[in-house]
Design a protein around this motif. Sequence first.
Motif, PDB file in Angstrom:
ATOM      1  N   PHE A  74       0.838  -1.186   0.000  1.00  0.00           N
ATOM      2  CA  PHE A  74       0.000   0.000   0.000  1.00  0.00           C
ATOM      3  C   PHE A  74       0.879   1.244   0.000  1.00  0.00           C
ATOM      4  CE2 PHE A  74      -2.729  -3.302   1.514  1.00  0.00           C
ATOM      5  CZ  PHE A  74      -3.959  -2.997   0.953  1.00  0.00           C
ATOM      6  N   ILE A  75       0.437   2.261  -0.729  1.00  0.00           N
ATOM      7  CA  ILE A  75       1.150   3.532  -0.824  1.00  0.00           C
ATOM      8  C   ILE A  75       0.187   4.628  -0.374  1.00  0.00           C
ATOM      9  CG2 ILE A  75       2.395   5.141  -2.320  1.00  0.00           C
ATOM     10  CD1 ILE A  75       3.686   2.348  -2.114  1.00  0.00           C
ATOM     11  N   ALA A  76       0.549   5.315   0.707  1.00  0.00           N
ATOM     12  CA  ALA A  76      -0.267   6.405   1.242  1.00  0.00           C
ATOM     13  C   ALA A  76       0.331   7.733   0.805  1.00  0.00           C
ATOM     14  CB  ALA A  76      -0.323   6.323   2.767  1.00  0.00           C
ATOM     15  N   ILE A  77      -0.500   8.550   0.146  1.00  0.00           N
ATOM     16  CA  ILE A  77      -0.094   9.860  -0.356  1.00  0.00           C
ATOM     17  C   ILE A  77      -0.740  10.934   0.522  1.00  0.00           C
ATOM     18  CG2 ILE A  77      -0.177  11.442  -2.331  1.00  0.00           C
ATOM     19  CD1 ILE A  77       1.439   8.971  -2.988  1.00  0.00           C
ATOM     20  N   PHE A  78       0.064  11.886   0.980  1.00  0.00           N
ATOM     21  CA  PHE A  78      -0.418  12.945   1.865  1.00  0.00           C
ATOM     22  C   PHE A  78      -0.375  14.303   1.164  1.00  0.00           C
ATOM     23  CE2 PHE A  78       0.808   9.441   4.457  1.00  0.00           C
ATOM     24  CZ  PHE A  78      -0.085   9.436   5.515  1.00  0.00           C
ATOM     25  N   ASN A  79      -1.071  15.284   1.748  1.00  0.00           N
ATOM     26  CA  ASN A  79      -1.165  16.618   1.153  1.00  0.00           C
ATOM     27  C   ASN A  79       0.083  17.471   1.335  1.00  0.00           C
ATOM     28  OD1 ASN A  79      -3.755  16.330   0.133  1.00  0.00           O
ATOM     29  ND2 ASN A  79      -4.693  16.951   2.052  1.00  0.00           N
ATOM     30  N   SER A  80       0.893  17.161   2.341  1.00  0.00           N
ATOM     31  CA  SER A  80       2.049  18.015   2.614  1.00  0.00           C
ATOM     32  C   SER A  80       3.178  17.214   3.226  1.00  0.00           C
ATOM     33  CB  SER A  80       1.661  19.151   3.563  1.00  0.00           C
ATOM     34  OG  SER A  80       1.432  18.629   4.861  1.00  0.00           O
ATOM     35  N   ILE A  81       4.363  17.779   3.143  1.00  0.00           N
ATOM     36  CA  ILE A  81       5.539  17.146   3.739  1.00  0.00           C
ATOM     37  C   ILE A  81       5.357  17.041   5.254  1.00  0.00           C
ATOM     38  CG2 ILE A  81       6.875  19.275   3.976  1.00  0.00           C
ATOM     39  CD1 ILE A  81       8.366  15.945   2.911  1.00  0.00           C
ATOM     40  N   HIS A  82       4.744  18.052   5.853  1.00  0.00           N
ATOM     41  CA  HIS A  82       4.519  18.032   7.296  1.00  0.00           C
ATOM     42  C   HIS A  82       3.666  16.832   7.697  1.00  0.00           C
ATOM     43  CE1 HIS A  82       3.676  19.356  11.361  1.00  0.00           C
ATOM     44  NE2 HIS A  82       2.392  19.195  11.114  1.00  0.00           N
ATOM     45  N   ARG A  83       2.592  16.593   6.979  1.00  0.00           N
ATOM     46  CA  ARG A  83       1.680  15.484   7.314  1.00  0.00           C
ATOM     47  C   ARG A  83       2.350  14.121   7.120  1.00  0.00           C
ATOM     48  NH1 ARG A  83      -3.572  16.469   8.304  1.00  0.00           N
ATOM     49  NH2 ARG A  83      -4.293  14.509   7.405  1.00  0.00           N
ATOM     50  N   VAL A  84       3.097  13.950   6.050  1.00  0.00           N
ATOM     51  CA  VAL A  84       3.739  12.657   5.818  1.00  0.00           C
ATOM     52  C   VAL A  84       4.824  12.395   6.860  1.00  0.00           C
ATOM     53  CG1 VAL A  84       5.520  13.326   4.134  1.00  0.00           C
ATOM     54  CG2 VAL A  84       4.528  11.059   4.015  1.00  0.00           C
ATOM     55  N   MET A  85       5.558  13.437   7.257  1.00  0.00           N
ATOM     56  CA  MET A  85       6.602  13.256   8.273  1.00  0.00           C
ATOM     57  C   MET A  85       5.984  12.955   9.646  1.00  0.00           C
ATOM     58  SD  MET A  85       9.358  13.492   6.543  1.00  0.00           S
ATOM     59  CE  MET A  85      10.660  13.688   7.712  1.00  0.00           C
ATOM     60  N   GLU A  86       4.888  13.616   9.973  1.00  0.00           N
ATOM     61  CA  GLU A  86       4.189  13.342  11.233  1.00  0.00           C
ATOM     62  C   GLU A  86       3.628  11.918  11.231  1.00  0.00           C
ATOM     63  OE1 GLU A  86       2.550  14.075  15.069  1.00  0.00           O
ATOM     64  OE2 GLU A  86       4.202  14.933  13.935  1.00  0.00           O
ATOM     65  N   ALA A  87       3.062  11.498  10.105  1.00  0.00           N
ATOM     66  CA  ALA A  87       2.541  10.130   9.998  1.00  0.00           C
ATOM     67  C   ALA A  87       3.671   9.118  10.169  1.00  0.00           C
ATOM     68  CB  ALA A  87       1.850   9.941   8.647  1.00  0.00           C
ATOM     69  N   GLU A  88       4.802   9.363   9.531  1.00  0.00           N
ATOM     70  CA  GLU A  88       5.946   8.448   9.674  1.00  0.00           C
ATOM     71  C   GLU A  88       6.366   8.346  11.137  1.00  0.00           C
ATOM     72  OE1 GLU A  88      10.517   7.871   8.131  1.00  0.00           O
ATOM     73  OE2 GLU A  88       9.781   9.888   8.568  1.00  0.00           O
ATOM     74  N   ARG A  89       6.479   9.476  11.827  1.00  0.00           N
ATOM     75  CA  ARG A  89       6.901   9.469  13.220  1.00  0.00           C
ATOM     76  C   ARG A  89       5.928   8.667  14.092  1.00  0.00           C
ATOM     77  NH1 ARG A  89       5.531  11.535  17.714  1.00  0.00           N
ATOM     78  NH2 ARG A  89       3.959  12.934  16.853  1.00  0.00           N
ATOM     79  N   LEU A  90       4.630   8.926  13.923  1.00  0.00           N
ATOM     80  CA  LEU A  90       3.622   8.213  14.713  1.00  0.00           C
ATOM     81  C   LEU A  90       3.674   6.702  14.475  1.00  0.00           C
ATOM     82  CD1 LEU A  90       0.524  10.546  14.322  1.00  0.00           C
ATOM     83  CD2 LEU A  90       1.745  10.038  16.438  1.00  0.00           C
ATOM     84  N   LEU A  91       3.777   6.320  13.223  1.00  0.00           N
ATOM     85  CA  LEU A  91       3.775   4.894  12.884  1.00  0.00           C
ATOM     86  C   LEU A  91       5.027   4.194  13.386  1.00  0.00           C
ATOM     87  CD1 LEU A  91       2.293   5.265   9.307  1.00  0.00           C
ATOM     88  CD2 LEU A  91       1.126   4.330  11.316  1.00  0.00           C
ATOM     89  N   LYS A  92       6.164   4.849  13.260  1.00  0.00           N
ATOM     90  CA  LYS A  92       7.408   4.245  13.758  1.00  0.00           C
ATOM     91  C   LYS A  92       7.417   4.183  15.277  1.00  0.00           C
ATOM     92  CE  LYS A  92      10.403   4.592   9.852  1.00  0.00           C
ATOM     93  NZ  LYS A  92      11.718   4.932   9.343  1.00  0.00           N
ATOM     94  N   ASP A  93       6.831   5.193  15.936  1.00  0.00           N
ATOM     95  CA  ASP A  93       6.724   5.168  17.400  1.00  0.00           C
ATOM     96  C   ASP A  93       5.902   3.970  17.869  1.00  0.00           C
ATOM     97  OD1 ASP A  93       8.249   7.457  17.648  1.00  0.00           O
ATOM     98  OD2 ASP A  93       6.569   8.770  18.189  1.00  0.00           O
TER      99      ASP A  93
END
Length: 87
Positions: free
Chosen positions: A7-26
């Motif tokens: 699955f490939i998740a596309i976000f509206n902004s760099i801020h949102r994708v980086m926040e999503a990455e941090r949450l998921l890795k946490d």
Amino acid sequence: MIKDGDFIAIFNSIHRVMEAERLLKDQGLKILLIPAPRSLAADCGLAIRYAEDVRPQVEAVLSGAGLLPRDLYRKNGDNFEKIGEEK
């Protein structure tokens, strides 16, 4: 880098994708921040890739944080199928 069924998740902004990455890795989830495939429009140029086996957990974390992706695709052969799109 992207296997069939991923699955490939596309976000509206760099801020949102980086926040999503941090949450998921946490949460210890197996995801990967990747350059968005050229065939998929991505405003920020990055996307999150994850496998079927972690899909429920990934999407639950993103939903709970109000960080659902703008678009979600699944790799099928040489193509990407948009999830949730009527056929």
